[in-house]
Design an enzyme around this catalytic site. Structure first.
Site, PDB file in Angstrom:
ATOM      1  N   GLU A 175      -4.667  -0.762  -1.304  1.00  0.00           N
ATOM      2  CA  GLU A 175      -5.984  -0.810  -0.655  1.00  0.00           C
ATOM      3  C   GLU A 175      -6.914   0.077  -1.465  1.00  0.00           C
ATOM      4  OE1 GLU A 175      -6.091   0.120   3.535  1.00  0.00           O
ATOM      5  OE2 GLU A 175      -8.272   0.227   3.560  1.00  0.00           O
ATOM      6  N   VAL A 227       3.184   0.291   4.224  1.00  0.00           N
ATOM      7  CA  VAL A 227       2.449   1.024   5.265  1.00  0.00           C
ATOM      8  C   VAL A 227       1.026   0.474   5.416  1.00  0.00           C
ATOM      9  CG1 VAL A 227       3.784   3.109   4.875  1.00  0.00           C
ATOM     10  CG2 VAL A 227       1.665   2.799   3.588  1.00  0.00           C
ATOM     11  N   THR A 228       0.434   0.699   6.614  1.00  0.00           N
ATOM     12  CA  THR A 228       1.118   1.100   7.817  1.00  0.00           C
ATOM     13  C   THR A 228       1.480  -0.160   8.602  1.00  0.00           C
ATOM     14  OG1 THR A 228      -0.944   1.348   9.096  1.00  0.00           O
ATOM     15  CG2 THR A 228      -0.100   3.298   7.986  1.00  0.00           C
ATOM     16  N   ASP A 252       0.791  -1.252   0.000  1.00  0.00           N
ATOM     17  CA  ASP A 252       0.000   0.000   0.000  1.00  0.00           C
ATOM     18  C   ASP A 252       0.815   1.290   0.000  1.00  0.00           C
ATOM     19  OD1 ASP A 252      -1.941  -1.930   0.199  1.00  0.00           O
ATOM     20  OD2 ASP A 252      -2.757  -1.263   2.103  1.00  0.00           O
ATOM     21  N   CYS A 290      -2.176  -2.535   7.731  1.00  0.00           N
ATOM     22  CA  CYS A 290      -2.180  -3.463   6.594  1.00  0.00           C
ATOM     23  C   CYS A 290      -0.959  -4.378   6.547  1.00  0.00           C
ATOM     24  CB  CYS A 290      -2.326  -2.674   5.305  1.00  0.00           C
ATOM     25  SG  CYS A 290      -3.965  -1.920   5.170  1.00  0.00           S
ATOM     26  N   LYS A 299      -6.821  -4.697  -3.042  1.00  0.00           N
ATOM     27  CA  LYS A 299      -7.476  -5.381  -1.918  1.00  0.00           C
ATOM     28  C   LYS A 299      -8.464  -4.448  -1.228  1.00  0.00           C
ATOM     29  CE  LYS A 299      -3.653  -4.381   1.270  1.00  0.00           C
ATOM     30  NZ  LYS A 299      -4.342  -3.478   2.184  1.00  0.00           N
TER      31      LYS A 299
HETATM   32  N1  TIU Z   1      -2.657   0.361   4.290  1.00  0.00           N
HETATM   33  C1  TIU Z   1      -3.115   0.579   5.511  1.00  0.00           C
HETATM   34  O1  TIU Z   1      -2.427   0.354   6.496  1.00  0.00           O
HETATM   35  N2  TIU Z   1      -4.398   1.109   5.624  1.00  0.00           N
HETATM   36  C2  TIU Z   1      -4.793   1.952   6.651  1.00  0.00           C
HETATM   37  O2  TIU Z   1      -5.941   2.384   6.693  1.00  0.00           O
HETATM   38  N3  TIU Z   1      -3.852   2.243   7.589  1.00  0.00           N
HETATM   39  C3  TIU Z   1      -3.982   3.147   8.610  1.00  0.00           C
HETATM   40  O3  TIU Z   1      -3.069   3.199   9.450  1.00  0.00           O
HETATM   41  N4  TIU Z   1      -5.035   3.933   8.675  1.00  0.00           N
END
Ligand code: TIU
Length: 221
Positions: free
Chosen positions: A72, A157-158, A24, A162, A129
């Site tokens: 995402e 991240v994060t 992501d 995810c 996803k």
């Molecule tokens: N990719 C991911 O971690 N989606 C999130 O929404 N992470 C947050 O920390 N909000």
């Protein structure tokens, strides 16, 4: 065998069975005006890891090892967006609403794109996803099986959302997983530190952790 100096102990992996999963690294999470900022987060912490993730990706490409990317995002008709996810909390912008980088977390919009420094090659897998984990409602499991990978390095991240969710899903499916500690980031430094501690505790209950330099040294050899 590849041997990566790692916590809680060395990560051993047969040559050609290792893949890199970059989670992501999208504009929606690392640039102002996207989903991450709409949740009230300072995105600058996440931007800072882009050069390190780029080095890790380059190392895998140079070693002839696969790089897989995830994003995402949701279908434009939002048919894969549960109300529970859409309606959670009080963000400035909800998923699907128009923002400075297009509709938030919607496939095909500018905000969903992976940052240009980390752009996937045409031959690399990109998994879109709808959830936090990469296995839920995707073809990720089939893609990994088709490539006969057994060991995965994680970046992106994060860390505690995810990345950790996907690592846990992969761990339960029998993959040995290692987190590249300086190629992942959280909006909350204390959550990143805790996630790494959780992963390696209890003899590597979820997996391993190592800095990018240790991973690159091992796969370069
Ligand atoms: N990719 C991911 O971690 N989606 C999130 O929404 N992470 C947050 O920390 N909000």
């Amino acid at each position: 065998m590849i041997q990566i100096a790692a916590e809680p102990f060395a990560f051993s992996c047969p040559v050609k069975k290792l893949g890199l999963v970059v989670i992501d690294m999208q504009r929606d999470f690392v640039e102002p005006g996207g989903f991450g900022e709409s949740l009230g987060n300072d995105v600058s912490r996440l931007q800072a890891i882009i050069p390190t993730v780029a080095r890790l990706i380059a190392g895998f490409r140079n070693a002839g090892l696969p790089v897989l990317h995830t994003r995402e995002c949701h279908r434009p008709d939002l048919s894969d967006l549960h109300p529970a996810k859409r309606d959670r909390g009080s963000p400035k912008l909800r998923i699907g609403e128009p923002g400075p980088m297009g509709r938030v977390l919607v496939a095909g919009e500018p905000g969903v794109e992976i940052v240009p420094e980390l752009a996937p090659l045409p031959c690399e897998t990109v998994i879109d996803k709808p959830g936090k984990g990469a296995f839920y409602a995707t073809r990720f499991a089939e893609v990994l099986q088709a490539r006969t990978l057994t060991h995965l390095v994680f970046a992106g991240v994060t860390t505690e959302v995810c990345v950790q969710t996907t690592m846990r899903e992969a761990n339960d499916r029998g993959y040995d997983c290692l987190l590249a500690t300086d190629a992942t980031e959280s909006y909350f430094p204390e959550f990143k530190a805790a996630a790494i501690d959780m992963i390696v505790a209890q003899g590597g209950i979820v997996g391993w952790a190592a800095p990018t330099a240790a991973v690159l040294e091992a796969i370069d050899g």
